[in-house]
Design a protein around this motif. Structure first.
Motif, PDB file in Angstrom:
ATOM      1  N   HIS A 114       0.755  -0.904  -0.261  1.00 19.71           N
ATOM      2  CA  HIS A 114      -0.244  -0.460   0.242  1.00 19.71           C
ATOM      3  C   HIS A 114       1.133   1.527   0.103  1.00 19.71           C
ATOM      4  CE1 HIS A 114      -3.500   2.286   0.423  1.00 19.71           C
ATOM      5  NE2 HIS A 114      -2.859   2.944   1.727  1.00 19.71           N
ATOM      6  N   ALA A 115       1.754   0.705   0.883  1.00 20.99           N
ATOM      7  CA  ALA A 115       3.259   2.506   0.718  1.00 20.99           C
ATOM      8  C   ALA A 115       3.327   3.099  -0.411  1.00 20.99           C
ATOM      9  CB  ALA A 115       4.447   2.131   1.921  1.00 20.99           C
ATOM     10  N   ARG A 116       3.822   0.933  -1.096  1.00 18.90           N
ATOM     11  CA  ARG A 116       4.434   1.779  -2.541  1.00 18.90           C
ATOM     12  C   ARG A 116       3.418   2.301  -3.404  1.00 18.90           C
ATOM     13  NH1 ARG A 116       7.286  -2.764  -0.843  1.00 18.90           N
ATOM     14  NH2 ARG A 116       5.007  -4.445  -2.626  1.00 18.90           N
ATOM     15  N   GLU A 117       2.081   1.346  -3.413  1.00 21.59           N
ATOM     16  CA  GLU A 117       1.879   2.699  -4.424  1.00 21.59           C
ATOM     17  C   GLU A 117       0.825   3.961  -3.900  1.00 21.59           C
ATOM     18  OE1 GLU A 117      -1.991  -0.553  -3.325  1.00 21.59           O
ATOM     19  OE2 GLU A 117      -1.231  -1.866  -4.301  1.00 21.59           O
ATOM     20  N   ILE A 118       0.753   4.347  -2.879  1.00 16.20           N
ATOM     21  CA  ILE A 118       0.591   5.551  -2.663  1.00 16.20           C
ATOM     22  C   ILE A 118       1.935   6.657  -3.296  1.00 16.20           C
ATOM     23  CG2 ILE A 118       0.774   7.187  -0.305  1.00 16.20           C
ATOM     24  CD1 ILE A 118      -0.318   4.964   0.762  1.00 16.20           C
ATOM     25  N   ARG A 119       2.949   5.703  -2.418  1.00 16.49           N
ATOM     26  CA  ARG A 119       4.488   7.094  -3.594  1.00 16.49           C
ATOM     27  C   ARG A 119       4.245   6.513  -4.816  1.00 16.49           C
ATOM     28  NH1 ARG A 119       9.939   3.701  -2.103  1.00 16.49           N
ATOM     29  NH2 ARG A 119       9.191   2.429  -3.303  1.00 16.49           N
ATOM     30  N   GLU A 120       3.792   5.717  -5.800  1.00 11.93           N
ATOM     31  CA  GLU A 120       3.218   5.602  -6.968  1.00 11.93           C
ATOM     32  C   GLU A 120       2.762   6.504  -7.480  1.00 11.93           C
ATOM     33  OE1 GLU A 120       5.278   4.113  -9.428  1.00 11.93           O
ATOM     34  OE2 GLU A 120       6.431   2.773  -8.149  1.00 11.93           O
ATOM     35  N   GLU A 121       1.196   7.165  -6.525  1.00 10.69           N
ATOM     36  CA  GLU A 121       0.394   7.927  -7.108  1.00 10.69           C
ATOM     37  C   GLU A 121       0.855   9.251  -6.976  1.00 10.69           C
ATOM     38  OE1 GLU A 121      -3.000   7.736  -5.045  1.00 10.69           O
ATOM     39  OE2 GLU A 121      -2.943   5.331  -4.954  1.00 10.69           O
ATOM     40  N   PHE A 122       1.506   9.650  -5.998  1.00  8.40           N
ATOM     41  CA  PHE A 122       2.188  11.118  -5.951  1.00  8.40           C
ATOM     42  C   PHE A 122       3.618  11.200  -7.148  1.00  8.40           C
ATOM     43  CE2 PHE A 122       1.672  10.967  -1.722  1.00  8.40           C
ATOM     44  CZ  PHE A 122       1.068  12.436  -0.886  1.00  8.40           C
ATOM     45  N   LEU A 123       4.394   9.661  -7.442  1.00  8.99           N
ATOM     46  CA  LEU A 123       5.179   9.913  -8.394  1.00  8.99           C
ATOM     47  C   LEU A 123       4.736  11.199  -9.950  1.00  8.99           C
ATOM     48  CD1 LEU A 123       8.421   9.857  -9.676  1.00  8.99           C
ATOM     49  CD2 LEU A 123       7.459   7.118 -10.343  1.00  8.99           C
ATOM     50  N   ASP A 124       3.341  10.266 -10.124  1.00  9.11           N
ATOM     51  CA  ASP A 124       2.478   9.871 -10.811  1.00  9.11           C
ATOM     52  C   ASP A 124       2.051  11.754 -11.231  1.00  9.11           C
ATOM     53  OD1 ASP A 124       1.068   9.655 -13.116  1.00  9.11           O
ATOM     54  OD2 ASP A 124      -0.827   9.817 -12.358  1.00  9.11           O
ATOM     55  N   TYR A 125       1.649  12.051 -10.002  1.00  8.42           N
ATOM     56  CA  TYR A 125       1.331  13.476  -9.622  1.00  8.42           C
ATOM     57  C   TYR A 125       2.839  14.890 -10.179  1.00  8.42           C
ATOM     58  CZ  TYR A 125      -0.166  17.935  -7.201  1.00  8.42           C
ATOM     59  OH  TYR A 125      -0.621  19.027  -6.997  1.00  8.42           O
ATOM     60  N   PHE A 126       3.836  14.225  -9.338  1.00 10.69           N
ATOM     61  CA  PHE A 126       4.524  15.759  -9.651  1.00 10.69           C
ATOM     62  C   PHE A 126       5.339  15.612 -10.957  1.00 10.69           C
ATOM     63  CE2 PHE A 126       6.430  14.009  -5.009  1.00 10.69           C
ATOM     64  CZ  PHE A 126       5.070  15.035  -4.853  1.00 10.69           C
ATOM     65  N   ILE A 127       4.985  14.241 -11.950  1.00 13.58           N
ATOM     66  CA  ILE A 127       5.188  14.902 -12.913  1.00 13.58           C
ATOM     67  C   ILE A 127       4.490  14.617 -14.077  1.00 13.58           C
ATOM     68  CG2 ILE A 127       7.243  12.735 -13.024  1.00 13.58           C
ATOM     69  CD1 ILE A 127       5.420  10.683 -14.544  1.00 13.58           C
ATOM     70  N   THR A 128       2.950  14.700 -13.314  1.00 14.64           N
ATOM     71  CA  THR A 128       1.542  15.182 -14.520  1.00 14.64           C
ATOM     72  C   THR A 128       1.263  16.659 -13.969  1.00 14.64           C
ATOM     73  OG1 THR A 128      -0.239  13.944 -13.424  1.00 14.64           O
ATOM     74  CG2 THR A 128       0.956  12.913 -15.564  1.00 14.64           C
ATOM     75  N   ASN A 129      -0.064  16.485 -12.879  1.00 20.53           N
ATOM     76  CA  ASN A 129      -0.587  17.987 -12.930  1.00 20.53           C
ATOM     77  C   ASN A 129      -0.018  18.735 -11.563  1.00 20.53           C
ATOM     78  OD1 ASN A 129      -2.865  17.069 -14.493  1.00 20.53           O
ATOM     79  ND2 ASN A 129      -3.610  16.063 -12.841  1.00 20.53           N
ATOM     80  N   GLY A 130       1.268  18.137 -10.716  1.00 19.30           N
ATOM     81  CA  GLY A 130       2.076  18.889  -9.996  1.00 19.30           C
ATOM     82  C   GLY A 130       2.997  19.980 -10.250  1.00 19.30           C
ATOM     83  N   GLN A 131       3.638  19.007 -11.660  1.00 16.51           N
ATOM     84  CA  GLN A 131       4.914  19.114 -11.598  1.00 16.51           C
ATOM     85  C   GLN A 131       4.955  21.074 -11.843  1.00 16.51           C
ATOM     86  OE1 GLN A 131       6.346  19.240 -15.607  1.00 16.51           O
ATOM     87  NE2 GLN A 131       4.654  18.176 -16.242  1.00 16.51           N
ATOM     88  N   ILE A 132       6.148  21.264 -11.452  1.00 16.90           N
ATOM     89  CA  ILE A 132       6.684  22.787 -11.128  1.00 16.90           C
ATOM     90  C   ILE A 132       7.587  22.933 -11.982  1.00 16.90           C
ATOM     91  CG2 ILE A 132       5.905  22.763  -9.172  1.00 16.90           C
ATOM     92  CD1 ILE A 132       9.036  21.909  -7.618  1.00 16.90           C
ATOM     93  N   ASP A 133       7.565  24.106 -12.464  1.00 16.75           N
ATOM     94  CA  ASP A 133       8.217  24.318 -14.119  1.00 16.75           C
ATOM     95  C   ASP A 133       9.312  24.213 -14.200  1.00 16.75           C
ATOM     96  OD1 ASP A 133       6.496  25.377 -15.122  1.00 16.75           O
ATOM     97  OD2 ASP A 133       7.242  28.061 -14.310  1.00 16.75           O
ATOM     98  N   TRP A 134      10.804  24.010 -12.388  1.00  7.24           N
ATOM     99  CA  TRP A 134      12.359  23.970 -12.712  1.00  7.24           C
ATOM    100  C   TRP A 134      12.355  22.630 -12.204  1.00  7.24           C
ATOM    101  CZ3 TRP A 134      13.402  22.888  -7.621  1.00  7.24           C
ATOM    102  CH2 TRP A 134      12.306  23.110  -6.659  1.00  7.24           C
ATOM    103  N   GLN A 135      11.569  21.501 -11.777  1.00  7.95           N
ATOM    104  CA  GLN A 135      11.876  19.690 -11.384  1.00  7.95           C
ATOM    105  C   GLN A 135      12.276  19.705 -12.106  1.00  7.95           C
ATOM    106  OE1 GLN A 135       8.556  18.666 -10.221  1.00  7.95           O
ATOM    107  NE2 GLN A 135       8.332  17.730 -12.324  1.00  7.95           N
ATOM    108  N   TRP A 136      12.899  19.511 -13.809  1.00  4.14           N
ATOM    109  CA  TRP A 136      13.741  18.479 -13.736  1.00  4.14           C
ATOM    110  C   TRP A 136      15.201  19.069 -14.009  1.00  4.14           C
ATOM    111  CZ3 TRP A 136      11.500  14.806 -14.758  1.00  4.14           C
ATOM    112  CH2 TRP A 136      10.060  14.674 -14.992  1.00  4.14           C
ATOM    113  N   ASP A 137      15.318  20.594 -14.054  1.00  2.62           N
ATOM    114  CA  ASP A 137      16.501  20.953 -13.758  1.00  2.62           C
ATOM    115  C   ASP A 137      17.358  20.861 -12.696  1.00  2.62           C
ATOM    116  OD1 ASP A 137      15.574  23.218 -15.930  1.00  2.62           O
ATOM    117  OD2 ASP A 137      15.645  24.993 -14.700  1.00  2.62           O
TER     118      ASP A 137
END
Length: 139
Positions: A114-137
């Motif tokens: 379950h904890a790994r699934e939650i981490r995957e959800e956050f990962l998905d959010y951070f690279i889609t809707n929740g990404q910030i402009d400079w995170q790839w820098d």
């Protein structure tokens, strides 16, 4: 939440680890500032949990009020970031008596599914809707 293991990560998990680390740093910074200002939080509060909870809530409310009403209250106390998004330590970190206690060491137990699934959800959010402009820098 545990970060991804640092063994040859591709970009999305590296971004997740950075964002997790950044949020942890911000939380610790906020708590450190409050502990620096309200010394009662430097030790265990010797009251029953309900009363201790009320004291902590009152401290948070007072802290927020003072931040809004008194410009000098938090001047240079908080950590900040420079243009490269690196942390610049605030005044609260210069006082060794106000530092946070060491975080408990994590064992090498595997996280639950379950904890790994939650981490995957956050990962998905951070690279889609929740990404910030400079995170790839940061990669």
């Amino acid at each position: 939440m545990k970060p991804y293991p640092a063994k040859s990560l591709d970009n999305p998990p590296r971004v997740f680890n950075y964002r997790l680390s950044r949020s942890r740093r911000l939380s610790e910074n906020a708590f450190g500032i409050v502990v620096h200002r309200f010394r009662i939080l430097q030790v265990a509060i010797p009251l029953e949990p309900k009363k201790a909870e009320l004291i902590v809530l009152a401290i948070v409310a007072l802290h927020n009020f003072l931040r809004i009403k008194c410009a000098e209250y938090s001047h240079s106390v908080a950590d900040s970031e420079n243009a490269a998004h690196e942390m610049v330590p605030g005044e609260w970190q210069k006082n060794p008596n106000a530092r946070l206690p060491s975080v408990f060491l994590q064992g090498s137990n595997r996280s639950s599914t379950h904890a790994r699934e939650i981490r995957e959800e956050f990962l998905d959010y951070f690279i889609t809707n929740g990404q910030i402009d400079w995170q790839w820098d940061i990669i």
